[in-house]
Design an enzyme around this catalytic site. Structure first.
Site, PDB file in Angstrom:
ATOM      1  N   SER A 208      -9.870   2.312   2.617  1.00  0.00           N
ATOM      2  CA  SER A 208      -8.922   3.004   1.772  1.00  0.00           C
ATOM      3  C   SER A 208      -7.928   2.090   1.059  1.00  0.00           C
ATOM      4  O   SER A 208      -7.299   2.517   0.102  1.00  0.00           O
ATOM      5  CB  SER A 208      -8.134   4.014   2.612  1.00  0.00           C
ATOM      6  OG  SER A 208      -7.335   3.327   3.573  1.00  0.00           O
TER       7      SER A 208
ATOM      8  N   LYS B 141       0.861  -1.195   0.000  1.00  0.00           N
ATOM      9  CA  LYS B 141       0.000   0.000   0.000  1.00  0.00           C
ATOM     10  C   LYS B 141       0.890   1.235   0.000  1.00  0.00           C
ATOM     11  O   LYS B 141       1.895   1.285   0.717  1.00  0.00           O
ATOM     12  CB  LYS B 141      -0.911  -0.024   1.223  1.00  0.00           C
ATOM     13  CG  LYS B 141      -1.957   1.103   1.242  1.00  0.00           C
ATOM     14  CD  LYS B 141      -2.906   0.998   2.441  1.00  0.00           C
ATOM     15  CE  LYS B 141      -3.939   2.119   2.441  1.00  0.00           C
ATOM     16  NZ  LYS B 141      -4.877   2.019   3.574  1.00  0.00           N
TER      17      LYS B 141
ATOM     18  N   SER C 168     -10.392   0.043   6.838  1.00  0.00           N
ATOM     19  CA  SER C 168      -9.732   0.190   5.533  1.00  0.00           C
ATOM     20  C   SER C 168      -9.061  -1.064   4.998  1.00  0.00           C
ATOM     21  O   SER C 168      -8.642  -1.082   3.842  1.00  0.00           O
ATOM     22  CB  SER C 168      -8.703   1.320   5.586  1.00  0.00           C
ATOM     23  OG  SER C 168      -9.338   2.569   5.525  1.00  0.00           O
TER      24      SER C 168
END
Lengths: 489, 485
Positions: free
Chosen positions: A151, A76, A175
Site C-alpha cells: 500500500s 505516508k 506494504s
C-alpha cells in the site's frame, strides 16, 4: 542533487553546501513538475514545508542540527500530522485535518526533518497496487502503465522518481517491501513494536509496523534511528535501549550464513525474478557468505491466515469511521441506522468493504473458532518455522515478490491474484520479524526486482549491514527510471 | 402453584481513578460536555489505549476483599457494536479471561444470613452519553464519560427474592465504598445494577427463562422492578403463555418494566482479543502490595468490635455499615473502658446516627467530632452531667451553639458557661426535695396510700426544680428515704 542520498544531503547541509530551504524548494519543484504523471502525493503544502526548512536552517545556524535536520522527507498519508489533511487514501477521511502528530511525525519534527507532503496509498493500506486509493492509482516511474505496488505505493514512487530522497511507509503484509521491490528502492519493515503505532491509522493492529523507504540501506538506518524508540502511548511499543542502526554497516560479511527457504523458490515466482535472486545469492557467496537450505513448512498457510486475521482486526479498527465525530458523513439520511449505512457505503471503497465483511464474518458467533481462533494457532506455527530456521542461519533471503510490477488494472478484478502478490512478505508480519527489500536486478522488461532479507527479532542493524555490503559491491540501487528528468534541476 | 424466584445481579461500579481507564483524561463529573474527552476518548484515527494501573489495582482490591481468584493473566477484548456514544465502535471489556473469578459476599435478610456466590468481576470502559433533549431534531453526544473505568461484578443466580437482591446490592455498595474503589454515588450512576430475573415452580431444579432489567440506579427501583417482573412473569405463565428472553427497562413513573429488545434482536458482539493491549499480567509483588494495603473488612471488624468493646452483634453491624462510621466510633472509643466504650457505641449507633439521618448527612459531615463526643461521654461517666443533660449538650454543639474552641474543650466550656453541672451535693438536693414534699401533700398522700405513680411525679417535680441538673439517682434515694420515715 537529483540522485543525492539522504546521507549526502545530510552531509551537504552540514558542510553548508546548500541550505534546507534550497533542498526543499528543489524537491517541491520536482513534485510540482512530475506529480501529475505519477500521482504519488495526496497533500502538498509548500508554505508549511518551507517554513519547516527555514526553521531547520535556523537550528543549524544555532549549532543545534542533528543528522536529519533540514532533510526533506515524504510521509505516508497514514501518519497523522497536525494541521495536515490526513486521508489514509480514503473518501472517509477526505476532510480530516489531524489535530495531532503521530509519534513518527513527532520524532521527525524533533529531528528537524522537513515534511514534503503526504503520499498516496491504498485505501486504509488495504491493497498491493495502490489502485484502491480514493485519490486514484499511483503510477510506477519505471513504466507508468504499471502499478508501483502497495500500500505504500506513493512513497515508493516518490523515492524512485527522486521526488523525495526518502519516505515513510507502513507494512502490514508487505506494504513497504513489495512497493520497494516494484519500484527499485529499499524498504525496511522493523521488528513489531520497534516503531510506535501511535498516530498511525490502524489497519490490522497486531501486524502494522511503520518503517523507512529510501534508496540505500545506509539511508534506511538514518531514518530508523529517528523512527524507532519506546512510546508509552502504544502498549505494544517495546522498551529497549536506543541503538544506532548504522553502526555495523562496515562489517565484512565473511562467514554470514544465509538461509534460502525452499518454499520461496518452489513455485509461483517468475523466472526473471528467480534469476535476479540467484544473481544476488552468487554475489553474497563472493562476499564470503555461506548458503544454507532452510524450510518454512507452513509458509503456504500465511496468505489464508493473514486474510482471516487482518480483516478481523480491520473490521473492528474501522468501526470508528461512522460519520458521527469527524470525517465523511452521508448527506441524506432519515435515521441513525441509515446515517451509518450510507456514510460507510459511500465513504469506503470496494476493497475496504470486502475486508470489513470478511472480518465481521470470521469473528461472528459460530464462526470464530473455525476461522479466527484457528488462524491464531496457525500464526504461532508460522512464527515457530522462523525460530527453527534461524537456528541454522543468520538471515533468510528470497524474492520479495513473485513477479515484477504488473499493469494497472491487471489484477484489480481478481482479489485472490492480488493477495498472492504478497505471498513472500506476509509470513514476516505474522511472525513479527524484521524484513527488508533491496533492488537486485531487472526483468526482461527492465522492471526492478527486489531481494528480500529477513532477520531475527531486533537484528535490524545486522540486516542493514548485510544490505549495505551488497550495495558496496553492486550498483542496482543507483539505477534510476528514465523520464524523471522533466523537472529543471 | 407455588413459584420460586431466581435472581442474579450484574453491577457496574465506577472505579474511583483520577483518569480514565485507557486515556489520561479526567474522570471528574460535571464538566461542560466534551471538555474531558481527549484524542483517545474521541477515537480519533490512529490513537491507542493505554491501561490505567489504578483501575487494575482497584479490581484486584475487590477480588481480594471477596475472596476471589485473581487471574495472573487476563485479556481485554473488543465488544463490537455501533452507537453514537461509543466512539470506537467497540467497547474494550474483558470476555473470556476476566481479572477476577469467583468469590462471595455474605448478606443478611432479617435474621437470616446468606452467602451469594460471585461468578466474576471484569474491567471495562464506560460509554459516553446521548443527549436527546435541548437539540431540535438532533441528538447531542457528550463523551466526558466515555472511557471511565468500570468494574462489572456478576453473581451466580443465587438470590430468591427482591429483598435478597436488595440486601446483596446494599452489601456490595457498602463493600466497594469500604475498600475505596468506588464512590457509590447512585444518582450519578457510579453504581448501577442489571437484574436477571426468572421464576420456576417451587422445587424445580431447572432455571426458567430469564429477563434482564437494565440500569437500576437505586435500591428502591431495584426492589420494585424485580417485584413487578416477578408478578409479570408468573402472570404470563399462569395465563398459559411463555416468558420470552429479553432485555427490559424499568419505568419508575409507571412502576413497570417494558421490553427493550428481544433475544432475536440481540447483537452479535463479535468479541475478540484487543490487539492494541497486551494480556494483563498481575505479578506476585503487585498482589502482595495490594493485599497488605487492604483495610480490615466489615466481618473482621464486627468480630473485633464485639470482643474488644463488648458490644452487641447488632451494634457492631450498625457501626460497620461504613468505614467512616467505624473509624469515627473507634476514634471516640479509643482507650475507653468497657462501660465508656459501650456508651460510645450507643451514642454513635443511636443519637448521632439519628441526627445524621434527619439531616441526610454522612458521618464525615458530623457536626460533633469524635473527640467532642468522647469528652461528653466521659463527663457523664464522671458524674459531671446527667445523661439527659448530655443529650442537650450534644444537640447544642450540633446546632453550633458552642463558643470558642472547636476541639473537645468546647464540651467543658459549654457545660460550665451554661451551668449544667450535675448537682450531686446531698444537702442541696435535700432542701429541694423537702420543698417539693411540702408543696405536694396530695401526691405524698397518694404515694403513701400505695400509688407508685405519685412517686414518679415527685421525682419529676424535683428534677424540674433543678432544671434537670440534680443527680437523678440521688433525688430518688433522698425522696424514698424521706417518705418511708
Amino acid at each position: 542533487m537529483l540522485h543525492a542520498t539522504l546521507k549526502q544531503l545530510s552531509d551537504g547541509l552540514a558542510t553548508g553546501k546548500f541550505s534546507s530551504a534550497e533542498v526543499t524548494k528543489y524537491f517541491i519543484n520536482r513534485i510540482n513538475n512530475l506529480n501529475n504523471s505519477l500521482n504519488s502525493f495526496i497533500s502538498l503544502d509548500a508554505d508549511k514545508s518551507l517554513a519547516q526548512a527555514r526553521a531547520a536552517d535556523a537550528l543549524r545556524a544555532a549549532g543545534k542540527a542533528q543528522t536529519l535536520t533540514g532533510v526533506p522527507l515524504a510521509q505516508k498519508d497514514i501518519f497523522c500530522a497536525q494541521g495536515w489533511l490526513t486521508t489514509c487514501g480514503s473518501k472517509m477521511l477526505s476532510n480530516f485535518v489531524s489535530p495531532y502528530d503521530a509519534h513518527v511525525i513527532e520524532r521527525f519534527n524533533a529531528a528537524g526533518a522537513v515534511n514534503l507532503g503526504k503520499t498516496n496509498m491504498d485505501e486504509f493500506a488495504m491493497g498491493s497496487s495502490n489502485e484502491t486509493s480514493f485519490y486514484g492509482p499511483v503510477r510506477n516511474p519505471w513504466d507508468r502503465e504499471r502499478v508501483p505496488g502497495g500500500s505504500s505505493g506513493g512513497s515508493a514512487a516518490a523515492v524512485a522518481a527522486r521526488l523525495a530522497p526518502a519516505a515513510t511507509g507502513t507494512d502490514t503484509g508487505g506494504s513497504i517491501r513489495q512497493p520497494a521491490a516494484l519500484t527499485g528502492i529499499c524498504g525496511l519493515k522493523p521488528t513489531y513494536g520497534l516503531v510506535s503505532r501511535y498516530g498511525m491509522i490502524a489497519f490490522a493492529s497486531s501486524l502494522d509496523q511503520g518503517g523507512p523507504m529510501a534508496r540505500t540501506a545506509e539511508d534506511l538506518g538514518l531514518m530508523l534511528n529517528v523512527m524507532a524508540g519506546f512510546d508509552a502511548r502504544d502498549s505494544t511499543s517495546l522498551q529497549r535501549t536506543p541503538e544506532d542502526y548504522g553502526r555495523n554497516l562496515a562489517q565484512p560479511l565473511a562467514g554470514l550464513r544465509i538461509g534460502l527457504p525452499k518454499e520461496f523458490f518452489a513455485a509461483g515466482a517468475s523466472a526473471d525474478v528467480i534469476k535476479a535472486i540467484e544473481g544476488a545469492v552468487a554475489e553474497y557467496k563472493k562476499l564470503g557468505c555461506e548458503i544454507v537450505d532452510v524450510s518454512l513448512p507452513n509458509m503456504a498457510l500465511s496468505v489464508p491466515v493473514y486474510y482471516v486475521l487482518a480483516p478481523a482486526e480491520a473490521s473492528s479498527n474501522l468501526s470508528r469511521f461512522d460519520g458521527v465525530r469527524y470525517g465523511y458523513r452521508a448527506k441524506d439520511y432519515g435515521n441513525l441506522a441509515e446515517m451509518y449505512e450510507k456514510t460507510r457505503a459511500e465513504g469506503f471503497g470496494a476493497e475496504v468493504k470486502r475486508r470489513i465483511l470478511i472480518g465481521a464474518y470470521v469473528l461472528s458467533h459460530g464462526y470464530y473458532d473455525a476461522y479466527y481462533l484457528r488462524a491464531q494457532k496457525l500464526r504461532r506455527l508460522i512464527a515457530q518455522d522462523f525460530v527453527e530456521a534461524f537456528k541454522q542461519c543468520d538471515v533468510i533471503m528470497g524474492p520479495t515478490t513473485p513477479s515484477t510490477a504488473f499493469k494497472i488494472g491487471e489484477k484489480s478484478g481478481d482479489p485472490v491474484q492480488m493477495y498472492l502478490s504478497d505471498i513472500y512478505t506476509i509470513a514476516v508480519n505474522l511472525a513479527g520479524l524484521p524484513g527488508m527489500s533491496i533492488p537486485c536486478g531487472f526483468d526482461s522488461n527492465g522492471l526492478p526486482v527486489g531481494l528480500q532479507i529477513i532477520g531475527d527479532y531486533f537484528s535490524e542493524a545486522r540486516m542493514l549491514n548485510v544490505a549495505h555490503q551488497y550495495q558496496l559491491a553492486t550498483d542496482w540501487h543507483t539505477q534510476a527510471p528514465k523520464n524523471i528528468r522533466e523537472a529543471a534541476s | 402453584m407455588k413459584w420460586e424466584v431466581v435472581i442474579g445481579l450484574e453491577t457496574h461500579a465506577q472505579l474511583s481513578t483520577m483518569s480514565k481507564i485507557f486515556s489520561g483524561a479526567s474522570t471528574q463529573v460535571g464538566a461542560a460536555p466534551n471538555t474531558q474527552a481527549c484524542a483517545v476518548d474521541l477515537a480519533l484515527p490512529g490513537v491507542l489505549p493505554v491501561l490505567n494501573k489504578g483501575a487494575v489495582e482497584r479490581a484486584i482490591r475487590f477480588g481480594l476483599a471477596v475472596g476471589a481468584k485473581i487471574n495472573r493473566r487476563s485479556i481485554f477484548a473488543r465488544k463490537n457494536y455501533f452507537y453514537p456514544d461509543l466512539p470506537k465502535g467497540y467497547q474494550i471489556s474483558q470476555y473470556e479471561l476476566p481479572i477476577v473469578e469467583g468469590g462471595s459476599l455474605t448478606i443478611h435478610v432479617g435474621d437470616v444470613e446468606k452467602t451469594v456466590q460471585l461468578t466474576r468481576a471484569h474491567l471495562e470502559e464506560d460509554a459516553g452519553k446521548s443527549l436527546h433533549e435541548d437539540f431540535q431534531g438532533a441528538t447531542g453526544i457528550d463523551l466526558n464519560r466515555a472511557g471511565t473505568p468500570l468494574l462489572e461484578i456478576v453473581t451466580e443466580p443465587d438470590m430468591r427474592s427482591s429483598a435478597e437482591a436488595v440486601a446483596y446490592a446494599k452489601a456490595l455498595h457498602a463493600l466497594v465504598r469500604w475498600i475505596g474503589i468506588c464512590d457509590g454515588n447512585m444518582q450519578e450512576g457510579s453504581f448501577r445494577c442489571d437484574a436477571n430475573v426468572s421464576v420456576r415452580p417451587a422445587g424445580s431444579d431447572k432455571l426458567g427463562t430469564r429477563c434482564e432489567i437494565k440500569n437500576l440506579n437505586s435500591f428502591r427501583f431495584l426492589e420494585k422492578a424485580i417485584e413487578f417482573e416477578i408478578r409479570r412473569q408468573i402472570e404470563v405463565i399462569e395465563d398459559g403463555g411463555r416468558v420470552v428472553q429479553e432485555t427490559r427497562l424499568y419505568d419508575p413513573d409507571k412502576d413497570e418494566t417494558r421490553s427493550m429488545r428481544s433475544k432475536e434482536d440481540a447483537h452479535d458482539y463479535r468479541y475478540f482479543p484487543d490487539p492494541d493491549l497486551l494480556p494483563l499480567a498481575v505479578s506476585e509483588a503487585m498482589l502482595q502490595a495490594i493485599q497488605s494495603e487492604l483495610p480490615e473488612l466489615p466481618p473482621a471488624k464486627q468480630s473485633r468490635f464485639m470482643s474488644s468493646y463488648g458490644i452487641s452483634a447488632y451494634d457492631a453491624a450498625v457501626l460497620t455499615s461504613s468505614r467512616e462510621l467505624a473509624d469515627y466510633f473507634e476514634a471516640a472509643a479509643q482507650d475507653a473502658d468497657a462501660k465508656v466504650a459501650k456508651q460510645c457505641a450507643n451514642w454513635v449507633a443511636g443519637h448521632l446516627n439519628a441526627r445524621l439521618n434527619d439531616e441526610n448527612l454522612d458521618i464525615t459531615q458530623s457536626k460533633v467530632t469524635s473527640k467532642q463526643l468522647r469528652r461528653l461521654i466521659d463527663r457523664v461517666a464522671d458524674g459531671t452531667v446527667s445523661g439527659k443533660i448530655a443529650r442537650d449538650v450534644f444537640d447544642a454543639l450540633w446546632a453550633g451553639e458552642a463558643v470558642g474552641n472547636h476541639d473537645e474543650s468546647a464540651v467543658d466550656i459549654f457545660i460550665k458557661n451554661k451551668g449544667l453541672q450535675q448537682i450531686s451535693d446531698g444537702s442541696a438536693i435535700e432542701k429541694i426535695v423537702d420543698a417539693v414534699i411540702a408543696a405536694n401533700a396530695r401526691q405524698v398522700a397518694d404515694y403513701l396510700a400505695g400509688k407508685e405513680k405519685a412517686f414518679n411525679s415527685l421525682v419529676g417535680q424535683s428534677m424540674k426544680a433543678t432544671k434537670g441538673k440534680a443527680n437523678p439517682q440521688q433525688v430518688n434515694d433522698i425522696l424514698k428515704r424521706k417518705l418511708t420515715r
